[in-house]
Design a protein around this motif. Structure first.
Motif, short mmCIF file in Angstrom:
data_model
loop_
_atom_site.label_atom_id
_atom_site.label_comp_id
_atom_site.label_asym_id
_atom_site.label_seq_id
_atom_site.Cartn_x
_atom_site.Cartn_y
_atom_site.Cartn_z
N ASP A 149 29.08 14.89 4.30
CA ASP A 149 29.12 13.69 3.47
C ASP A 149 28.15 12.65 4.02
O ASP A 149 28.54 11.72 4.74
CB ASP A 149 30.56 13.14 3.44
N VAL A 150 26.88 12.83 3.67
CA VAL A 150 25.83 11.93 4.15
C VAL A 150 25.02 11.43 2.95
O VAL A 150 24.58 12.23 2.12
CB VAL A 150 24.88 12.65 5.13
N PRO A 151 24.83 10.13 2.82
CA PRO A 151 24.03 9.61 1.70
C PRO A 151 22.61 10.16 1.71
O PRO A 151 22.02 10.38 2.78
CB PRO A 151 24.03 8.09 1.94
N ALA A 152 22.08 10.40 0.54
CA ALA A 152 20.71 10.90 0.43
C ALA A 152 19.71 9.78 0.67
O ALA A 152 19.95 8.62 0.34
CB ALA A 152 20.49 11.51 -0.95
N THR A 153 18.59 10.13 1.26
CA THR A 153 17.49 9.18 1.40
C THR A 153 16.28 9.75 0.66
O THR A 153 16.14 10.97 0.52
CB THR A 153 17.12 8.95 2.88
N HIS A 154 15.44 8.85 0.18
CA HIS A 154 14.29 9.26 -0.62
C HIS A 154 13.04 8.55 -0.10
O HIS A 154 13.12 7.43 0.42
CB HIS A 154 14.48 8.92 -2.09
N ILE A 155 11.92 9.21 -0.24
CA ILE A 155 10.64 8.62 0.10
C ILE A 155 9.94 8.22 -1.20
O ILE A 155 9.84 9.02 -2.13
CB ILE A 155 9.76 9.58 0.91
N ALA A 156 9.49 6.98 -1.25
CA ALA A 156 8.89 6.45 -2.48
C ALA A 156 7.70 5.55 -2.17
O ALA A 156 7.61 4.98 -1.07
CB ALA A 156 9.93 5.67 -3.28
N LEU A 157 6.81 5.45 -3.12
CA LEU A 157 5.72 4.46 -3.04
C LEU A 157 6.19 3.19 -3.72
O LEU A 157 6.72 3.23 -4.84
CB LEU A 157 4.47 5.00 -3.72
N VAL A 158 6.01 2.06 -3.04
CA VAL A 158 6.49 0.77 -3.54
C VAL A 158 5.35 -0.24 -3.46
O VAL A 158 4.64 -0.31 -2.45
CB VAL A 158 7.68 0.26 -2.68
N TRP A 159 5.17 -1.01 -4.54
CA TRP A 159 4.15 -2.05 -4.51
C TRP A 159 4.53 -3.17 -5.49
O TRP A 159 5.29 -2.95 -6.42
CB TRP A 159 2.77 -1.50 -4.82
N ARG A 160 3.99 -4.36 -5.23
CA ARG A 160 4.27 -5.51 -6.09
C ARG A 160 3.63 -5.31 -7.46
O ARG A 160 2.47 -4.90 -7.56
CB ARG A 160 3.71 -6.79 -5.45
N LYS A 161 4.39 -5.61 -8.50
CA LYS A 161 3.86 -5.46 -9.86
C LYS A 161 2.63 -6.33 -10.08
O LYS A 161 1.71 -5.95 -10.80
CB LYS A 161 4.95 -5.82 -10.87
N THR A 162 2.62 -7.47 -9.43
CA THR A 162 1.49 -8.39 -9.60
C THR A 162 0.23 -7.91 -8.89
O THR A 162 -0.87 -8.44 -9.15
CB THR A 162 1.86 -9.79 -9.06
N ASP A 163 0.36 -6.93 -8.00
CA ASP A 163 -0.80 -6.43 -7.24
C ASP A 163 -1.28 -5.08 -7.73
O ASP A 163 -2.09 -4.43 -7.06
CB ASP A 163 -0.43 -6.32 -5.75
#
Length: 219
Positions: A149-163
């Motif tokens: 019972d371990v929460p899943a982690t995810h790898i994602a690309l994140v950036w500011r919408k304004t940039d």
């Protein structure tokens, strides 16, 4: 120039190479960080390859999830549990758990690192994303998939919408598997000399094919 900060435990080197080879956006400045989102929030990075969930990611950001991380467990090298391909919660009953992924899924990398030091001293286990354990582990540590019972982690690309920019979009496309022939990708411009050399190579290749064909016809 595109500034990208990537989370410890990720290995995006192939994407960096493809971005530099396939696009004409200039320099790519990359930083391995225990907290790439902090660098994004402080405007030290334009794009973050981050581990989620993270409550700091709000509606002001674009998020493109790339993959799910497998939960892992770090074990002392001499532990009998290393005989297993996958370790379950039942297998570690009675074991000292130096650190484990909490219910909110937030990964405290300094705490994971500290817990692994204890495992290396042949005491207890650590439960965390396996790619992170793999990167941080010492020789005295083995790691396996963890089933529990371990929460899943995810790898994602994140950036500011304004940039948002062409450079960011091209990097996202490459990370998602876009091929070099994609019409959405900005190809690097070649100099006149590079074009001439490429033409010579094509002619030499064609001549070689014709030469081999003539030899085949004579046989």
């Amino acid at each position: 120039m595109l500034r990208l900060s990537f989370a410890t435990g990720t290995e995006p080197g192939k994407w960096f190479t493809r971005f530099r080879d396939r696009t004409a956006h200039g320099r790519l400045l990359t930083t391995d960080s225990e907290d790439p989102l902090a660098e994004l929030l402080d405007a030290r990075a334009d794009l973050a390859l981050a581990r989620l969930p993270d409550p700091r990611v709000t509606g002001d950001y674009h998020v493109v999830e790339l993959y799910r991380e497998s939960p892992g467990i770090a074990l002392p090298k001499d532990s009998e549990l290393t005989l297993l391909d996958r370790v379950s919660s039942a297998d570690i009953e009675g074991e000292i758990v130096n650190w484990r992924t909490p219910a909110d899924g937030l990964i405290d990398i300094p705490a994971v690192r500290e817990g692994l030091q204890v495992v290396a001293a042949n005491v207890g286990v650590v439960i965390a994303p396996r790619p992170l354990i793999r990167v941080l582990s010492r020789k005295q540590i083995e790691h396996r998939d963890f089933v529990g019972d371990v929460p899943a982690t995810h790898i994602a690309l994140v950036w500011r919408k304004t940039d948002d920019s062409g450079g960011i979009q091209d990097f996202v496309g490459i990370a998602k598997g876009r091929t070099p022939n994609s019409s959405r990708q900005v190809a690097p411009k070649r100099s006149a000399r590079e074009k001439a050399l490429a033409k010579q190579e094509r002619r030499a290749g064609a001549a070689g094919v014709e030469k081999r064909a003539r030899k085949t016809r004579r046989r």
